[in-house]
Design an enzyme around this catalytic site. Structure first.
Site, PDB file in Angstrom:
ATOM      1  N   VAL A   1     -26.116   5.901  50.795  1.00 58.32           N
ATOM      2  CA  VAL A   1     -26.227   5.249  52.067  1.00 58.32           C
ATOM      3  C   VAL A   1     -25.217   5.956  53.006  1.00 58.32           C
ATOM      4  O   VAL A   1     -24.196   6.295  52.668  1.00 58.32           O
ATOM      5  CB  VAL A   1     -25.616   3.862  51.950  1.00 58.32           C
ATOM      6  CG1 VAL A   1     -25.551   3.029  53.124  1.00 58.32           C
ATOM      7  CG2 VAL A   1     -26.525   3.051  50.910  1.00 58.32           C
ATOM      8  N   HIS A   2     -25.860   6.318  54.247  1.00 55.67           N
ATOM      9  CA  HIS A   2     -25.239   6.933  55.218  1.00 55.67           C
ATOM     10  C   HIS A   2     -25.599   6.416  56.607  1.00 55.67           C
ATOM     11  O   HIS A   2     -26.616   5.244  56.294  1.00 55.67           O
ATOM     12  CB  HIS A   2     -25.574   8.604  55.177  1.00 55.67           C
ATOM     13  CG  HIS A   2     -26.815   8.926  55.107  1.00 55.67           C
ATOM     14  ND1 HIS A   2     -27.776   9.220  56.049  1.00 55.67           N
ATOM     15  CD2 HIS A   2     -27.544   9.087  53.916  1.00 55.67           C
ATOM     16  CE1 HIS A   2     -28.720   9.314  55.771  1.00 55.67           C
ATOM     17  NE2 HIS A   2     -28.761   9.268  54.356  1.00 55.67           N
ATOM     18  N   GLY A   3     -25.150   6.648  57.716  1.00 55.29           N
ATOM     19  CA  GLY A   3     -25.486   6.031  58.999  1.00 55.29           C
ATOM     20  C   GLY A   3     -27.099   5.741  59.217  1.00 55.29           C
ATOM     21  O   GLY A   3     -27.410   4.732  59.642  1.00 55.29           O
TER      22      GLY A   3
END
Length: 162
Positions: A16-18
């Protein structure tokens, strides 16, 4: 047991990242982000970092692959689920465990020794290729698409070209 409402499943070695936590969640209308990853499930620090980039009001779960397999059938109808896992191998484990995945979004698979780049953000080795072919054989479409408004490309097309 009802079928869980899985909107999309993504392979992303950064988990999960932006882009995942906001862009994809919003585009899909998901309200539950399920990270299916054995090491993240045991790592509160990693979970906190991921929680920071997730849009407001979205629930998160960090489950091992086995727990995901065991519990996904208990999901409520109102839970609109976006699953993220790290590798195609992990994804195949979920599928073989009975998680009803029909479509896979391939986000990032970094280049490393022994892999060849087939797309800007995707590099594969022989094991990855074999898994993608197996998934395709199971009727699961695997498509490379970094962001929701980009046109998707079927990974099998790219593998066959390379």
């Amino acid at each position: 047991m009802s079928t869980p409402n899985i909107l999309m499943t993504r392979i992303d070695n950064r988990l999960v990242h932006g882009q995942v936590g906001v862009t994809w969640v919003n585009a899909l209308g998901a309200n539950l982000l399920l990270v299916a990853n054995d090491s993240a499930a045991q790592d509160p620090v990693q979970q906190n970092l991921m929680d920071m980039v997730i849009a407001e009001g979205i629930q998160t779960r960090y489950f091992t692959l086995q727990k995901t397999i065991d519990i996904i059938g208990k999901a409520a109808e109102r839970q609109k689920i976006f699953i993220v896992c790290k590798t195609p191998q992990d994804l195949l484990t979920l599928v073989k465990g009975g998680v009803p995945i029909k479509f896979v979004n391939v986000g990032n698979m970094h280049f490393s020794e022994g892999k060849k780049q087939i797309h800007k953000t995707v590099s594969v080795d022989e094991s990855d290729i074999a898994v993608f072919k197996e998934l395709e054989g199971l009727g699961i479409t695997c498509e490379i698409r970094r962001v929701p408004d980009e046109a998707g490309e079927k990974i099998t097309d790219l593998i066959n070209l390379s």
